[in-house]
Design a protein around this motif. Sequence first.
Motif, PDB file in Angstrom:
ATOM      1  N   ASP C  92      -8.080  -5.656   8.207  1.00 14.82           N
ATOM      2  CA  ASP C  92      -8.948  -4.847   7.355  1.00 14.82           C
ATOM      3  C   ASP C  92      -9.282  -3.487   7.960  1.00 14.82           C
ATOM      4  OD1 ASP C  92      -8.993  -7.041   5.793  1.00 14.82           O
ATOM      5  OD2 ASP C  92     -11.118  -7.518   6.048  1.00 14.82           O
ATOM      6  N   GLU C  95      -7.068   1.253   9.284  1.00 15.31           N
ATOM      7  CA  GLU C  95      -7.229   2.660   8.909  1.00 15.31           C
ATOM      8  C   GLU C  95      -8.306   3.350   9.754  1.00 15.31           C
ATOM      9  OE1 GLU C  95      -8.872   3.256   5.009  1.00 15.31           O
ATOM     10  OE2 GLU C  95      -7.489   4.914   4.634  1.00 15.31           O
ATOM     11  N   ARG C 101     -15.575   7.316  10.301  1.00 13.86           N
ATOM     12  CA  ARG C 101     -16.447   6.973   9.181  1.00 13.86           C
ATOM     13  C   ARG C 101     -17.798   7.673   9.326  1.00 13.86           C
ATOM     14  NH1 ARG C 101     -16.724   0.879  10.205  1.00 13.86           N
ATOM     15  NH2 ARG C 101     -16.522   1.759  12.292  1.00 13.86           N
ATOM     16  N   GLY C 179     -22.173  -0.021  -5.336  1.00  8.93           N
ATOM     17  CA  GLY C 179     -21.422   0.233  -4.107  1.00  8.93           C
ATOM     18  C   GLY C 179     -22.288   0.934  -3.068  1.00  8.93           C
ATOM     19  N   THR C 281     -21.940   1.702   5.616  1.00  6.57           N
ATOM     20  CA  THR C 281     -20.661   1.415   4.957  1.00  6.57           C
ATOM     21  C   THR C 281     -20.882   1.177   3.470  1.00  6.57           C
ATOM     22  OG1 THR C 281     -19.899   0.358   6.988  1.00  6.57           O
ATOM     23  CG2 THR C 281     -18.609  -0.030   4.992  1.00  6.57           C
ATOM     24  N   ARG C 284     -17.634   2.119  -1.857  1.00  7.06           N
ATOM     25  CA  ARG C 284     -16.992   3.069  -2.764  1.00  7.06           C
ATOM     26  C   ARG C 284     -16.307   4.130  -1.909  1.00  7.06           C
ATOM     27  NH1 ARG C 284     -22.784   5.130  -5.214  1.00  7.06           N
ATOM     28  NH2 ARG C 284     -23.207   6.770  -3.741  1.00  7.06           N
ATOM     29  N   PRO C 285     -15.382   4.884  -2.501  1.00  4.60           N
ATOM     30  CA  PRO C 285     -14.629   5.854  -1.701  1.00  4.60           C
ATOM     31  C   PRO C 285     -15.568   6.892  -1.081  1.00  4.60           C
ATOM     32  CG  PRO C 285     -13.604   5.542  -3.851  1.00  4.60           C
ATOM     33  CD  PRO C 285     -14.936   4.857  -3.911  1.00  4.60           C
ATOM     34  N   THR C 297      -9.821  10.562   2.351  1.00  4.83           N
ATOM     35  CA  THR C 297     -10.762   9.707   1.636  1.00  4.83           C
ATOM     36  C   THR C 297     -10.623   8.283   2.148  1.00  4.83           C
ATOM     37  OG1 THR C 297     -10.659  11.103  -0.317  1.00  4.83           O
ATOM     38  CG2 THR C 297     -11.493   8.856  -0.617  1.00  4.83           C
ATOM     39  N   LEU C 298     -11.765   7.702   2.471  1.00  4.47           N
ATOM     40  CA  LEU C 298     -11.779   6.348   3.016  1.00  4.47           C
ATOM     41  C   LEU C 298     -12.071   5.386   1.872  1.00  4.47           C
ATOM     42  CD1 LEU C 298     -11.667   4.957   5.859  1.00  4.47           C
ATOM     43  CD2 LEU C 298     -14.149   5.181   5.893  1.00  4.47           C
ATOM     44  N   GLN C 299     -11.153   4.443   1.657  1.00  4.89           N
ATOM     45  CA  GLN C 299     -11.359   3.453   0.606  1.00  4.89           C
ATOM     46  C   GLN C 299     -12.234   2.316   1.135  1.00  4.89           C
ATOM     47  OE1 GLN C 299     -10.530   4.013  -2.466  1.00  4.89           O
ATOM     48  NE2 GLN C 299      -9.523   5.936  -1.856  1.00  4.89           N
ATOM     49  N   PRO C 300     -13.090   1.768   0.290  1.00  9.76           N
ATOM     50  CA  PRO C 300     -13.955   0.681   0.741  1.00  9.76           C
ATOM     51  C   PRO C 300     -13.140  -0.568   1.048  1.00  9.76           C
ATOM     52  CG  PRO C 300     -14.115   0.925  -1.631  1.00  9.76           C
ATOM     53  CD  PRO C 300     -13.262   2.068  -1.144  1.00  9.76           C
ATOM     54  N   ARG C 301     -13.463  -1.241   2.095  1.00  8.37           N
ATOM     55  CA  ARG C 301     -12.821  -2.517   2.443  1.00  8.37           C
ATOM     56  C   ARG C 301     -13.687  -3.232   3.477  1.00  8.37           C
ATOM     57  NH1 ARG C 301      -7.183  -0.797   4.407  1.00  8.37           N
ATOM     58  NH2 ARG C 301      -7.494   0.619   2.653  1.00  8.37           N
TER      59      ARG C 301
END
Lengths: 336, 336, 336, 336
Positions: C92, C95, C101, C179, C281, C284-285, C297-301
Motif C-alpha cells: 500500500d 508510492e 505527504r 474523505g 491522511t 481523497r486526492p 497528486t497523491l491518491q488515497p490508500r
Amino acid sequence: MNTIGKILTLTTFGESHGPAMGGVLDGMPAGVDIDLDLLQCFVDRRRTGQHMGSSMRGEKDRVEVLSGIWQGKTLGTPIGFVVRNTDARSADYEEIARCYRPNHADYTWDAKYGIRDPRGGGRASARETVARVVAGGIAVQALNRLGISIEAHVVQVGPRLGVAAEEQERLVAEAAKDGDTLGGIIECVVRGVPAGLGEPLFGKLHAQLAAAMMSIPSVHGFEYGDGFDMASKRGSDVMDLFVKREDGSIGTATNHSGGIQGGISNGEDITMRIAFKPVPTLMRPVATVDREGNPMTLQPRGRHDACVLPRALPIVEAMAALVILDNYLIKKTNVL
Amino acid sequence: MNTIGKILTLTTFGESHGPAMGGVLDGMPAGVDIDLDLLQCFVDRRRTGQHMGSSMRGEKDRVEVLSGIWQGKTLGTPIGFVVRNTDARSADYEEIARCYRPNHADYTWDAKYGIRDPRGGGRASARETVARVVAGGIAVQALNRLGISIEAHVVQVGPRLGVAAEEQERLVAEAAKDGDTLGGIIECVVRGVPAGLGEPLFGKLHAQLAAAMMSIPSVHGFEYGDGFDMASKRGSDVMDLFVKREDGSIGTATNHSGGIQGGISNGEDITMRIAFKPVPTLMRPVATVDREGNPMTLQPRGRHDACVLPRALPIVEAMAALVILDNYLIKKTNVL
Amino acid sequence: MNTIGKILTLTTFGESHGPAMGGVLDGMPAGVDIDLDLLQCFVDRRRTGQHMGSSMRGEKDRVEVLSGIWQGKTLGTPIGFVVRNTDARSADYEEIARCYRPNHADYTWDAKYGIRDPRGGGRASARETVARVVAGGIAVQALNRLGISIEAHVVQVGPRLGVAAEEQERLVAEAAKDGDTLGGIIECVVRGVPAGLGEPLFGKLHAQLAAAMMSIPSVHGFEYGDGFDMASKRGSDVMDLFVKREDGSIGTATNHSGGIQGGISNGEDITMRIAFKPVPTLMRPVATVDREGNPMTLQPRGRHDACVLPRALPIVEAMAALVILDNYLIKKTNVL
Amino acid sequence: MNTIGKILTLTTFGESHGPAMGGVLDGMPAGVDIDLDLLQCFVDRRRTGQHMGSSMRGEKDRVEVLSGIWQGKTLGTPIGFVVRNTDARSADYEEIARCYRPNHADYTWDAKYGIRDPRGGGRASARETVARVVAGGIAVQALNRLGISIEAHVVQVGPRLGVAAEEQERLVAEAAKDGDTLGGIIECVVRGVPAGLGEPLFGKLHAQLAAAMMSIPSVHGFEYGDGFDMASKRGSDVMDLFVKREDGSIGTATNHSGGIQGGISNGEDITMRIAFKPVPTLMRPVATVDREGNPMTLQPRGRHDACVLPRALPIVEAMAALVILDNYLIKKTNVL
C-alpha cells in the motif's frame, strides 16, 4: 559532560587561571546538617604548600557556598559554590600557548576543540579538583550521619610499598632534587556501607567507582578487592565464604571481593586501589614540539608538585563519597 | 540503570532463563551499512561449547533484529533486537533459590531487591553479555568504516603470562579437573582512533572505558597504557615525547600513555588491560549458608565455564566499540 | 532520544511494518504484582477496528513480556517486551517512498536522516504508541496499588464540545464520508496523587506532563488546571484558597491550579487537556510534491483513522502514569 | 533536576535572597564569539523597574562569567556564571515562613522537602529565571551566527488580545490599582531554523519546547502552530501543502504546523504560544492558612509585579534558544 552522578549530581566549571573554580551539587536530600567549617577543613587537606614536593602556588581555597544550604541545613535545592583563583600568575605560562608539553593535555585539547586556555593548563589543570573536594566534602558529612566513613591513604610512592609519611617525603624530595617526579598508589576503604547499593548491570558499584576515580587527573589504573591479583588465582583461593555473625546477620569470613559482589555492596568494607602516574611536569629541560611539529626545548617553570599523592587523598575520598551517597539514594527507589 | 552511553546508548534486558535476552541500541547514525551475517559471526565468538572448560549450555544465540536496520542500512531509529533463550534447564537451579552461593550476587541481590529470579542466576548471569555483544558488533562495523579497529587477546591465564592458545586450554583443563576455576587478564587495543575523542573532566575517555569494562561480570581491575606500572616510575621514565611524522602530523615516540592524554585520544593506539577474577562456581562441594544464615553445603551442578576469558574477548571488544563510537559522535558537537 | 523518564525510564523501538514494536521499561520497583491479563486489556483499548472511523488494520497486539516479571511480580530488572506486527501490508505504501505527504513527517525525516522506511510511515507511524501503552499499563497497575488512578476522556471532537460517545461517532462518520478527518481535545484527570511530587525547576510536574503528552503523535497543545483561560483572568479570580479538611489535612477550596503549584503536586486532582490536530491522511486526492519538489497528486490508500481520539485515551493515560510513577520514585530521594 | 538539555545543558542554582543566582552552561561548542556587553543587554531586558506594574526590587543583575569564555571566545568548557543578589530585603518575608500563600509553592514545597527558605520565596521565586536568561543569551548569540533569530512578543494581556505597548501598561495599571494582577499570552517565533532538527519520538522538537516553556514560573499552557484551534478543524482545513520555492528548495504554502512536522523542524518559522497565569501575589489582604491549617489573613507586602509578561519575553526567548541550539548540535550526530 562536566557532570557526574544520577540522583546526586555534581557539575563543575573553572579554568586554572580564570576568576574562579566552582560547581553545583544537585540532588542533595533536604534537612541534612552541614558544618561549613568542617567542610573548609576537608577542602584544606587538598591545598598546596603543605607537603614536601607540592606546588608553591598559594591558593587560600576559601569555599563560598552560594545556595542550597541555609541555617546550617540543606534545602534540597542545588548547592552552588565557588572557590576564587587568587594566586594565578599567568605570565609563567605564555610559552605553553605555542607548544605541546609531553604527557599533558595540550595537544589532545587542541585536537578536540581547536582552541585552549593555556594559562596554567586551563581546565586541564588539576586545580579543577578543588570543586570535587567541596562537593565530596558535603557528601562525606551526609554519609557520616548514616554511619558510613571513608578513608584513603598512600600505600605506594614510586617503587616503594607501605611507606610511612616521613619516608614518603624523603622519596619525593629525592626525585624533586633531580628535577623529576613520582607516581604511586592510593588505597581507599569505605566502612559501614549497607548491603544492597549499586546497580547490577552497567552501573555496578565498582564500575561507578572506577569511572569516578579514573576521572581524577593522572590516574592510570583502578582495582577493587584483590583486583589484578585475582587474575592469577584459582577460584578456590578467593572464595569469600559466608558466615552468620553473632547478631544474626550474614557476612563473609574473608573479603577478596572488596565489599562488592555482582556490582552490589555486601556490607563488608569496600576496598579499592588507584594508581597515579608520575607528575608530567619535570623541573628540567624537556624536548618537545611546537604546534607545527617543529622541535623545541621547554624550559622548566611554574609551580608544580613533584608528587600529587598526599594532596590526592581528599580527592579520592570525595569521589568515593559522591558515588556511595548517590547509590544510597538510588536504592530508595528499588521498592514501591 | 541498564543503559550505557550518551549519544549512542545501549539498554539491555533479560534473565538467564527467561524467554529472551535483548536490547535497544539507540543513537546509531543513519545510513550505515550493516552486514547481519557478519554480526552473527561476531556474536558466535562469545558462544559456549567452543572452548575447553567452557559451559556446555548449548545456546544457538541467533540474533533477531526487530527494528532500525532496513535493506542493510541503519535508519537512525533505535535498533531493537532479541536473542532467545532456548536451552535453559531451570531444574538445575532450584536449590539456589534458598541459599547464597559464595562470590555470586545471590545475597547482594536479595539485599537490594528483596526478590530474585534464581533460575540460572537470573539477570546476574553472564548470559546478559550476549546483548552487549550484539550491540557492540554493530558499533564495530560502523567503526571499521571509519578505519578504526579493535582487537582483544588473552595475555594471562591464572598465574601464567603470555600464554599461547594451546597452553591456555591446558591450564584451564588442569584447573577444571580439580573442580576449580581460573581468572586472567585480557588486553585490548584500539587502532586508528583520531585524536580528540573523550571528554576532559568526568567523561575522560579512559574513565568511560573503565566503567564499560568494569561493568563486565567478573572484572576486578582496569588499567590503560602502562597502568599500575606507571605508579612505580619516575616522570622521566614514562615521558611520551612528541615527534613529527613524515606526513607532517604529530605523534609520540613511545606510548606509555596508552593513546589517551588528559582523557582525550591522541591518535596513538589505545591500550588497556582488564583483570578477571576466577569463575565463582566450582565443580566441587562448597560450604555456604541459606537465606537465614544457617550453614549448608552446596553440591556442584549446572553447566559452567572453568575460565571465561576466551569467551570474554568479543565482550571486551564490544564494550570498547560502544564507548569509542559514542565519543566519535560526541566530538561532532564540539564545534558549531 | 527514544527514552523518557529519570528513574523509571521507557525506551521504545520499532517501525510500523518491521517485525515488531517493543520497549524496555527500566527502574520499576521490585516486588510489585502485575496482572498480565489486565495489561492486555489495557493495551486492547488502543486497538483499531473498535471505533467508527478507525483504521481497518487488524493487529492483534498481543503483548509478549520477555523479562523483568516472574511469577506475577516485578523483579526490579528491566521489563523487555515486544508486540509483533502481523498485519502490515507494505504494498500500500510504495508510492510514499518517492513523495512527501503534507502534514506528515516524510519531508522532515528525510531532512534529518537522509533515509527513511516508507512502509506504513516507518517509525513516524502512530503504531509506535503501542509500546507506550504496554509500559504505561504496567505503571498504571503500580499506581493503582498506591491509590492513584488515571482517567482520560474525550471532551471535544472537531468543533463540538462535551459530546457523548454516540454523537462522537456520528461526527467522525460525517467527516469520513467526505474523505476528511477531525481533531479534538482529551482531558485527563489523575486522582489520589500525594502532595510533594514534581521538581521545582526544569522538572516541574506539569512540564514533564507537557513533554510526555506533546510527544504523542498529532498533539498540538497542552494545558493544566485552567490553562489558557488563566491568561485572561485576574489573580483574584483564580485564587485557590486553602482550607483545613475534616481529617486535619490542608486542601484547596477550588482547583484552578489543576493540582500542581510551583511545579509540585498539592494533593488535589491533577487535571490537564491535550489538543489533537486532525488526522493528516485524507481519503481523497491531495496535491503534493515528490522528493525533487515536482508537483504530483497523491491518491488515497491504506487504512487510516478519521479521528484518533478514542484510541488515544489509553495513550494519554499511559504517558500520565509513566510521569507520575517516576516522580513518585524521585520523591523518595528528597530525604536522607 | 535543575538541569535541562542533552548536549547543551544548563544547570542553575540560587535562592531569591541567598548570596547569588547562577548556573553552568555546558556543551557550548568551542570557538564561538560571545559579546559580553550584548549579553548584559539581553539580561537587562528581564530586569524589574522598567515596566509599569513590575516589582520595585532594584537588582542590578550584573552577569559575572567565571569560566568557559576567554578573549571573547568560548573554550568548549563549561560556562560558569553568577548574578549577585544585592537588593534582598528578607525582613519583608518573615510572616511567610509560618503560613502558606495561595497559588504559591509554599505548601507544596513543605510537602516535598519538609523544609524551605521562605525569604523571597527561596528557590521558588521567579528570580531563578535570571540564570536562564544569562545562559539563553549566550545561546542566542551562537544561533544568530547561524542565521537563526528568536523573537517573543505579548499577544494578550488579561482578556485583551493584540494589545499595543501603551494599552498593556494601562491595563496592568488598572489591575494594580485594585491590588490585583493579570495574566496573558506570549507568542514566540523562531526564524531561520534549518529543516531536520528535533527527535522523532519522546524528544519531538515541540515536546522539548513545551517542557522548556512550561518550566517557566506561572506558565499554564503551551501550543505550537495553530495549537488548540487545530482541534476544532477538519484535516482539509489545516493542510500545509508543499511548494517548490524559486531556489529549488521545498517549503509549505501555509504554516498551520508551526514549522514542525512529526516532531522535526521543516524549515518554516517555528511558532508557539505560551499562557501565563496572573501573578499570585495580590496587593490586598488574602485569606489563607498557617502551617497547621488554621485560618489567618495575609497582609500585602514585598515588591511584586502586577503582570510578568513584559519581563518574561527574554525568558521565553532564552528557553527557546537553549532548545534550538541543543537540537542543532544533536543533529550533527545523525550521520557518521
